[in-house]
Design a protein around this motif. Structure first.
Motif, PDB file in Angstrom:
ATOM      1  N   THR A 192      53.767  36.327  86.501  1.00 38.34           N
ATOM      2  CA  THR A 192      53.897  35.878  87.886  1.00 38.34           C
ATOM      3  C   THR A 192      55.057  34.905  88.002  1.00 38.34           C
ATOM      4  OG1 THR A 192      52.254  34.153  87.441  1.00 38.34           O
ATOM      5  CG2 THR A 192      51.451  36.215  88.402  1.00 38.34           C
ATOM      6  N   PRO A 193      55.584  34.719  89.214  1.00 34.34           N
ATOM      7  CA  PRO A 193      56.760  33.858  89.395  1.00 34.34           C
ATOM      8  C   PRO A 193      56.580  32.475  88.788  1.00 34.34           C
ATOM      9  CG  PRO A 193      56.342  35.074  91.400  1.00 34.34           C
ATOM     10  CD  PRO A 193      55.190  35.367  90.478  1.00 34.34           C
ATOM     11  N   LYS A 249      56.692  40.404  81.611  1.00 30.82           N
ATOM     12  CA  LYS A 249      55.755  40.608  82.706  1.00 30.82           C
ATOM     13  C   LYS A 249      55.004  39.311  82.976  1.00 30.82           C
ATOM     14  CE  LYS A 249      53.470  44.271  81.185  1.00 30.82           C
ATOM     15  NZ  LYS A 249      52.560  45.455  81.232  1.00 30.82           N
ATOM     16  N   TRP A 281      62.576  35.733  92.978  1.00 36.10           N
ATOM     17  CA  TRP A 281      61.273  36.375  92.959  1.00 36.10           C
ATOM     18  C   TRP A 281      61.014  37.040  94.298  1.00 36.10           C
ATOM     19  CZ3 TRP A 281      59.479  36.742  88.258  1.00 36.10           C
ATOM     20  CH2 TRP A 281      59.768  35.731  87.315  1.00 36.10           C
ATOM     21  N   ASP A 282      60.322  38.177  94.253  1.00 38.35           N
ATOM     22  CA  ASP A 282      60.085  38.937  95.481  1.00 38.35           C
ATOM     23  C   ASP A 282      58.851  38.439  96.219  1.00 38.35           C
ATOM     24  OD1 ASP A 282      60.519  41.014  97.338  1.00 38.35           O
ATOM     25  OD2 ASP A 282      59.015  42.239  96.344  1.00 38.35           O
ATOM     26  N   SER A 310      58.539  44.240  91.577  1.00 37.28           N
ATOM     27  CA  SER A 310      57.460  43.405  92.083  1.00 37.28           C
ATOM     28  C   SER A 310      56.156  44.172  92.099  1.00 37.28           C
ATOM     29  CB  SER A 310      57.805  42.898  93.488  1.00 37.28           C
ATOM     30  OG  SER A 310      57.935  43.985  94.379  1.00 37.28           O
ATOM     31  N   LYS A 311      55.069  43.508  92.542  1.00 37.12           N
ATOM     32  CA  LYS A 311      53.723  44.081  92.432  1.00 37.12           C
ATOM     33  C   LYS A 311      53.564  45.373  93.229  1.00 37.12           C
ATOM     34  CE  LYS A 311      51.702  41.408  96.236  1.00 37.12           C
ATOM     35  NZ  LYS A 311      50.609  40.508  96.637  1.00 37.12           N
ATOM     36  N   GLU A 355      52.383  39.911  90.394  1.00 38.25           N
ATOM     37  CA  GLU A 355      52.948  40.186  89.072  1.00 38.25           C
ATOM     38  C   GLU A 355      54.309  40.867  89.189  1.00 38.25           C
ATOM     39  OE1 GLU A 355      51.769  43.399  85.994  1.00 38.25           O
ATOM     40  OE2 GLU A 355      50.769  41.580  85.305  1.00 38.25           O
ATOM     41  N   HIS A 356      55.227  40.476  88.331  1.00 35.99           N
ATOM     42  CA  HIS A 356      56.556  41.068  88.277  1.00 35.99           C
ATOM     43  C   HIS A 356      56.815  41.646  86.886  1.00 35.99           C
ATOM     44  CE1 HIS A 356      57.205  38.730  91.915  1.00 35.99           C
ATOM     45  NE2 HIS A 356      58.409  39.254  92.064  1.00 35.99           N
ATOM     46  N   LYS A 357      57.674  42.628  86.836  1.00 40.16           N
ATOM     47  CA  LYS A 357      58.262  43.093  85.584  1.00 40.16           C
ATOM     48  C   LYS A 357      59.754  42.810  85.660  1.00 40.16           C
ATOM     49  CE  LYS A 357      56.696  47.428  85.445  1.00 40.16           C
ATOM     50  NZ  LYS A 357      55.478  47.648  86.206  1.00 40.16           N
ATOM     51  N   ARG A 381      64.327  43.922  88.548  1.00 40.32           N
ATOM     52  CA  ARG A 381      63.111  43.183  88.899  1.00 40.32           C
ATOM     53  C   ARG A 381      62.195  44.123  89.668  1.00 40.32           C
ATOM     54  NH1 ARG A 381      64.022  40.175  93.845  1.00 40.32           N
ATOM     55  NH2 ARG A 381      63.107  42.092  94.654  1.00 40.32           N
TER      56      ARG A 381
END
Length: 305
Positions: free
Chosen positions: A144-145, A142, A97-98, A68-69, A102-104, A66
Protein backbone atom coordinates in the motif's frame (compact mmCIF):
# COMPACT_ATOMS: atom_id res chain seq x y z
CA UNK A 1 -40.21 19.68 14.87
CA UNK A 2 -39.98 18.25 11.40
CA UNK A 3 -38.09 21.28 10.15
CA UNK A 4 -35.57 20.94 12.99
CA UNK A 5 -34.92 17.28 12.13
CA UNK A 6 -34.37 18.21 8.52
CA UNK A 7 -31.95 20.94 9.56
CA UNK A 8 -29.97 18.49 11.72
CA UNK A 9 -29.87 16.00 8.89
CA UNK A 10 -28.53 18.60 6.49
CA UNK A 11 -25.88 19.66 8.99
CA UNK A 12 -24.85 16.02 9.48
CA UNK A 13 -24.50 15.55 5.74
CA UNK A 14 -22.46 18.72 5.41
CA UNK A 15 -20.19 17.58 8.25
CA UNK A 16 -19.66 14.16 6.69
CA UNK A 17 -18.94 15.80 3.36
CA UNK A 18 -16.37 18.07 4.99
CA UNK A 19 -14.66 15.11 6.70
CA UNK A 20 -14.58 13.15 3.45
CA UNK A 21 -13.05 16.07 1.59
CA UNK A 22 -10.53 16.57 4.35
CA UNK A 23 -9.51 12.90 4.23
CA UNK A 24 -9.20 13.10 0.46
CA UNK A 25 -7.02 16.18 0.78
CA UNK A 26 -4.91 14.48 3.47
CA UNK A 27 -4.21 11.54 1.15
CA UNK A 28 -4.07 13.54 -2.09
CA UNK A 29 -2.70 10.62 -4.16
CA UNK A 30 -1.89 12.84 -7.12
CA UNK A 31 0.43 14.79 -4.81
CA UNK A 32 1.97 11.88 -2.90
CA UNK A 33 5.02 10.87 -4.88
CA UNK A 34 6.51 7.39 -4.97
CA UNK A 35 9.92 7.43 -3.31
CA UNK A 36 11.72 5.01 -5.60
CA UNK A 37 15.25 3.87 -4.82
CA UNK A 38 17.29 2.12 -7.55
CA UNK A 39 20.98 2.30 -6.82
CA UNK A 40 23.96 1.21 -8.88
CA UNK A 41 25.66 -1.69 -7.20
CA UNK A 42 26.39 -5.38 -7.38
CA UNK A 43 22.70 -6.19 -7.10
CA UNK A 44 21.26 -3.76 -9.61
CA UNK A 45 23.49 -4.59 -12.55
CA UNK A 46 23.59 -4.89 -16.31
CA UNK A 47 26.04 -6.17 -18.89
CA UNK A 48 27.86 -2.90 -19.33
CA UNK A 49 31.08 -4.89 -19.72
CA UNK A 50 31.87 -8.55 -20.27
CA UNK A 51 33.03 -8.81 -16.67
CA UNK A 52 30.76 -8.41 -13.65
CA UNK A 53 28.62 -5.77 -15.33
CA UNK A 54 28.03 -3.82 -12.13
CA UNK A 55 27.94 -0.24 -13.41
CA UNK A 56 25.14 1.71 -15.05
CA UNK A 57 25.89 4.15 -17.86
CA UNK A 58 24.58 7.60 -18.75
CA UNK A 59 21.43 7.26 -20.79
CA UNK A 60 20.52 3.76 -19.60
CA UNK A 61 16.75 3.41 -19.38
CA UNK A 62 14.42 1.35 -17.22
CA UNK A 63 10.75 0.61 -17.78
CA UNK A 64 8.57 1.36 -14.75
CA UNK A 65 4.93 0.35 -14.30
CA UNK A 66 2.52 1.21 -11.47
CA UNK A 67 -0.58 -0.98 -11.22
CA UNK A 68 -3.27 0.13 -8.73
CA UNK A 69 -5.92 -2.00 -7.00
CA UNK A 70 -8.41 -1.61 -9.84
CA UNK A 71 -5.79 -2.80 -12.36
CA UNK A 72 -5.16 0.74 -13.55
CA UNK A 73 -1.79 0.89 -15.28
CA UNK A 74 0.58 3.85 -15.51
CA UNK A 75 3.81 3.42 -17.47
CA UNK A 76 7.00 5.47 -17.24
CA UNK A 77 10.63 5.35 -18.28
CA UNK A 78 13.54 6.14 -15.97
CA UNK A 79 16.81 7.51 -17.37
CA UNK A 80 20.19 7.15 -15.66
CA UNK A 81 22.60 9.99 -14.99
CA UNK A 82 25.95 8.81 -13.62
CA UNK A 83 28.31 11.19 -11.81
CA UNK A 84 31.13 10.26 -9.41
CA UNK A 85 29.98 6.63 -9.50
CA UNK A 86 26.53 7.63 -8.23
CA UNK A 87 23.51 6.85 -10.44
CA UNK A 88 20.43 9.07 -10.38
CA UNK A 89 17.23 7.88 -12.06
CA UNK A 90 14.97 10.55 -13.56
CA UNK A 91 11.39 9.61 -14.55
CA UNK A 92 9.79 11.04 -17.67
CA UNK A 93 6.78 12.00 -15.52
CA UNK A 94 6.05 12.44 -11.84
CA UNK A 95 5.70 9.10 -10.01
CA UNK A 96 2.69 9.14 -7.67
CA UNK A 97 0.34 6.74 -5.91
CA UNK A 98 -3.00 6.21 -7.60
CA UNK A 99 -5.14 5.55 -4.49
CA UNK A 100 -4.89 4.04 -1.03
CA UNK A 101 -5.31 0.38 -2.07
CA UNK A 102 -2.70 -2.25 -2.92
CA UNK A 103 -0.24 -1.37 -5.68
CA UNK A 104 2.21 -3.35 -7.77
CA UNK A 105 5.38 -1.56 -8.85
CA UNK A 106 7.41 -3.23 -11.61
CA UNK A 107 10.74 -2.18 -13.07
CA UNK A 108 12.51 -3.91 -15.95
CA UNK A 109 15.50 -3.54 -18.26
CA UNK A 110 15.72 -2.83 -21.11
CA UNK A 111 12.85 -0.61 -22.19
CA UNK A 112 10.86 -2.32 -24.93
CA UNK A 113 7.50 -1.89 -26.56
CA UNK A 114 6.23 -5.15 -25.04
CA UNK A 115 4.29 -5.72 -21.83
CA UNK A 116 6.42 -6.34 -18.77
CA UNK A 117 5.37 -9.95 -18.15
CA UNK A 118 6.74 -11.14 -21.52
CA UNK A 119 10.33 -11.12 -22.76
CA UNK A 120 11.67 -11.92 -26.22
CA UNK A 121 15.30 -13.07 -26.31
CA UNK A 122 16.94 -10.98 -29.08
CA UNK A 123 18.16 -13.11 -31.97
CA UNK A 124 20.90 -10.68 -33.05
CA UNK A 125 23.41 -10.08 -30.25
CA UNK A 126 26.37 -9.65 -32.59
CA UNK A 127 27.24 -6.14 -31.34
CA UNK A 128 27.97 -4.98 -27.79
CA UNK A 129 24.87 -2.71 -27.61
CA UNK A 130 22.73 -5.64 -28.79
CA UNK A 131 24.29 -7.90 -26.17
CA UNK A 132 23.57 -5.35 -23.44
CA UNK A 133 19.97 -5.09 -24.56
CA UNK A 134 19.60 -8.87 -24.26
CA UNK A 135 20.37 -8.79 -20.53
CA UNK A 136 16.77 -8.86 -19.30
CA UNK A 137 16.25 -7.91 -15.64
CA UNK A 138 13.11 -7.20 -13.66
CA UNK A 139 11.81 -6.66 -10.12
CA UNK A 140 8.45 -6.24 -8.39
CA UNK A 141 7.15 -4.62 -5.19
CA UNK A 142 3.64 -5.01 -3.78
CA UNK A 143 2.04 -3.04 -0.98
CA UNK A 144 0.00 0.00 0.00
CA UNK A 145 1.12 3.61 -0.52
CA UNK A 146 3.96 4.72 1.70
CA UNK A 147 6.30 7.68 2.01
CA UNK A 148 9.18 5.32 2.83
CA UNK A 149 11.72 4.56 0.08
CA UNK A 150 10.78 1.66 -2.20
CA UNK A 151 13.85 -0.47 -2.92
CA UNK A 152 13.58 -2.51 -6.09
CA UNK A 153 16.23 -5.21 -6.56
CA UNK A 154 16.71 -6.05 -10.22
CA UNK A 155 17.43 -9.67 -11.02
CA UNK A 156 19.03 -11.14 -14.16
CA UNK A 157 16.49 -13.51 -15.72
CA UNK A 158 18.62 -15.13 -18.44
CA UNK A 159 21.91 -17.04 -18.70
CA UNK A 160 25.14 -15.79 -20.26
CA UNK A 161 27.45 -18.02 -22.31
CA UNK A 162 31.05 -17.16 -23.24
CA UNK A 163 33.03 -19.43 -25.55
CA UNK A 164 36.81 -19.24 -26.05
CA UNK A 165 37.65 -20.68 -29.46
CA UNK A 166 40.78 -21.78 -31.29
CA UNK A 167 41.12 -22.54 -34.99
CA UNK A 168 43.03 -25.49 -36.42
CA UNK A 169 46.33 -24.76 -38.13
CA UNK A 170 44.76 -25.56 -41.50
CA UNK A 171 42.84 -22.30 -41.32
CA UNK A 172 44.42 -19.02 -42.30
CA UNK A 173 44.99 -16.66 -39.39
CA UNK A 174 42.69 -14.07 -40.97
CA UNK A 175 39.72 -16.40 -41.39
CA UNK A 176 36.45 -15.03 -39.99
CA UNK A 177 33.81 -17.09 -38.24
CA UNK A 178 30.14 -16.38 -37.56
CA UNK A 179 29.20 -17.96 -34.22
CA UNK A 180 25.69 -18.77 -32.96
CA UNK A 181 24.42 -20.14 -29.64
CA UNK A 182 21.24 -22.17 -29.32
CA UNK A 183 18.43 -20.92 -27.07
CA UNK A 184 15.59 -23.32 -26.30
CA UNK A 185 13.04 -20.52 -26.13
CA UNK A 186 12.80 -17.03 -27.50
CA UNK A 187 9.72 -16.19 -25.45
CA UNK A 188 9.82 -16.02 -21.67
CA UNK A 189 6.60 -15.46 -19.75
CA UNK A 190 6.52 -14.21 -16.17
CA UNK A 191 3.63 -14.49 -13.73
CA UNK A 192 1.93 -11.12 -13.64
CA UNK A 193 1.43 -11.38 -9.86
CA UNK A 194 4.85 -12.70 -8.75
CA UNK A 195 7.25 -12.23 -11.70
CA UNK A 196 8.28 -15.87 -11.37
CA UNK A 197 8.93 -17.48 -14.72
CA UNK A 198 5.98 -19.53 -15.99
CA UNK A 199 6.55 -23.17 -16.90
CA UNK A 200 5.22 -23.21 -20.46
CA UNK A 201 5.19 -26.14 -22.85
CA UNK A 202 5.97 -24.56 -26.20
CA UNK A 203 5.10 -25.99 -29.55
CA UNK A 204 7.92 -26.36 -32.08
CA UNK A 205 9.30 -23.16 -33.53
CA UNK A 206 9.98 -21.20 -30.34
CA UNK A 207 13.71 -21.98 -30.26
CA UNK A 208 16.30 -19.68 -31.87
CA UNK A 209 19.95 -19.56 -32.89
CA UNK A 210 21.37 -16.40 -31.31
CA UNK A 211 24.03 -14.54 -33.28
CA UNK A 212 26.82 -14.07 -30.71
CA UNK A 213 29.08 -11.08 -30.02
CA UNK A 214 32.75 -11.68 -30.92
CA UNK A 215 35.45 -10.11 -28.74
CA UNK A 216 39.10 -10.60 -27.84
CA UNK A 217 41.16 -10.84 -24.68
CA UNK A 218 44.41 -8.87 -24.85
CA UNK A 219 47.44 -8.69 -22.58
CA UNK A 220 49.13 -5.59 -21.16
CA UNK A 221 50.98 -5.05 -24.45
CA UNK A 222 47.84 -5.22 -26.52
CA UNK A 223 48.53 -8.68 -27.92
CA UNK A 224 45.53 -10.94 -28.50
CA UNK A 225 45.72 -13.90 -26.13
CA UNK A 226 42.23 -15.34 -26.68
CA UNK A 227 39.35 -15.07 -29.11
CA UNK A 228 35.86 -15.34 -27.68
CA UNK A 229 32.17 -14.88 -28.35
CA UNK A 230 29.32 -14.26 -25.91
CA UNK A 231 25.55 -14.62 -26.06
CA UNK A 232 22.66 -14.45 -23.61
CA UNK A 233 20.13 -17.28 -23.84
CA UNK A 234 17.10 -18.64 -22.01
CA UNK A 235 17.80 -20.51 -18.75
CA UNK A 236 16.86 -24.06 -19.68
CA UNK A 237 18.00 -27.67 -19.46
CA UNK A 238 20.30 -29.12 -22.12
CA UNK A 239 20.99 -32.82 -22.56
CA UNK A 240 24.20 -34.43 -23.78
CA UNK A 241 24.31 -34.47 -27.60
CA UNK A 242 21.97 -31.45 -27.91
CA UNK A 243 23.18 -29.04 -30.58
CA UNK A 244 24.42 -25.91 -28.84
CA UNK A 245 27.08 -24.03 -30.85
CA UNK A 246 27.00 -23.38 -34.59
CA UNK A 247 29.96 -21.85 -36.43
CA UNK A 248 29.89 -20.69 -40.04
CA UNK A 249 33.20 -20.37 -41.94
CA UNK A 250 32.62 -19.30 -45.51
CA UNK A 251 30.08 -21.77 -46.91
CA UNK A 252 30.84 -24.37 -44.24
CA UNK A 253 28.59 -24.78 -41.16
CA UNK A 254 29.94 -26.77 -38.20
CA UNK A 255 27.82 -27.68 -35.16
CA UNK A 256 29.04 -28.55 -31.66
CA UNK A 257 26.96 -30.58 -29.21
CA UNK A 258 26.73 -30.53 -25.44
CA UNK A 259 29.08 -33.03 -23.87
CA UNK A 260 26.96 -33.56 -20.74
CA UNK A 261 23.59 -32.77 -19.23
CA UNK A 262 23.37 -29.28 -17.81
CA UNK A 263 20.62 -26.93 -16.63
CA UNK A 264 21.33 -23.23 -17.03
CA UNK A 265 20.30 -21.05 -14.09
CA UNK A 266 19.08 -17.46 -14.19
CA UNK A 267 21.81 -14.87 -13.76
CA UNK A 268 24.63 -17.38 -14.19
CA UNK A 269 27.61 -17.09 -16.54
CA UNK A 270 28.81 -20.29 -18.22
CA UNK A 271 32.11 -20.63 -20.09
CA UNK A 272 33.25 -23.18 -22.67
CA UNK A 273 36.25 -23.96 -24.85
CA UNK A 274 35.67 -24.65 -28.54
CA UNK A 275 38.19 -26.21 -30.91
CA UNK A 276 37.35 -25.58 -34.55
CA UNK A 277 38.78 -28.11 -37.00
CA UNK A 278 38.39 -28.52 -40.74
CA UNK A 279 35.61 -31.06 -40.43
CA UNK A 280 34.32 -30.81 -36.86
CA UNK A 281 34.14 -28.68 -33.74
CA UNK A 282 34.62 -29.90 -30.16
CA UNK A 283 32.98 -28.15 -27.20
CA UNK A 284 34.24 -28.51 -23.62
CA UNK A 285 32.64 -26.90 -20.54
CA UNK A 286 35.10 -25.07 -18.31
CA UNK A 287 33.54 -23.05 -15.49
CA UNK A 288 30.35 -21.40 -14.32
CA UNK A 289 30.04 -18.18 -12.33
CA UNK A 290 27.16 -18.51 -9.91
CA UNK A 291 24.56 -15.88 -9.14
CA UNK A 292 25.57 -14.40 -5.81
CA UNK A 293 23.37 -11.50 -4.76
CA UNK A 294 24.34 -9.51 -7.78
CA UNK A 295 24.01 -11.36 -11.04
CA UNK A 296 26.97 -11.91 -13.35
CA UNK A 297 29.80 -12.60 -10.95
CA UNK A 298 33.36 -13.65 -11.82
CA UNK A 299 34.74 -13.85 -8.30
CA UNK A 300 33.95 -17.49 -7.65
CA UNK A 301 34.26 -20.32 -10.16
CA UNK A 302 32.71 -23.76 -9.92
CA UNK A 303 34.00 -26.64 -12.03
CA UNK A 304 31.26 -28.23 -14.12
CA UNK A 305 33.08 -31.54 -14.46
Amino acid sequence: MTKRKITYAVLALLTLGFIACQQEEDFAPQEQEINLNITAGSVQTRVNTLGTGNVWENGDELYFCRVSKDNQWAEYSLTATVADEVTTWTPDNKLFWDDNGEHKLVVSYPVTGYVWDTWYVPEDQSTLPNLKNADHMNAMWKGTPTTEPINLTLKHRLSMVTVTYTLAEEFESTVEITPEVYSYTQYLLFDIHTLERKDVTWEEGHDIWVKAYKHEEVDADGNVVAKKFTAIVSPDAYAADDEFIRVTIGDQVLTAKMQEDITFAEGTHYTFDLKVGKDKVTLTPTTTDTDFPGGWNNDSEVDLK
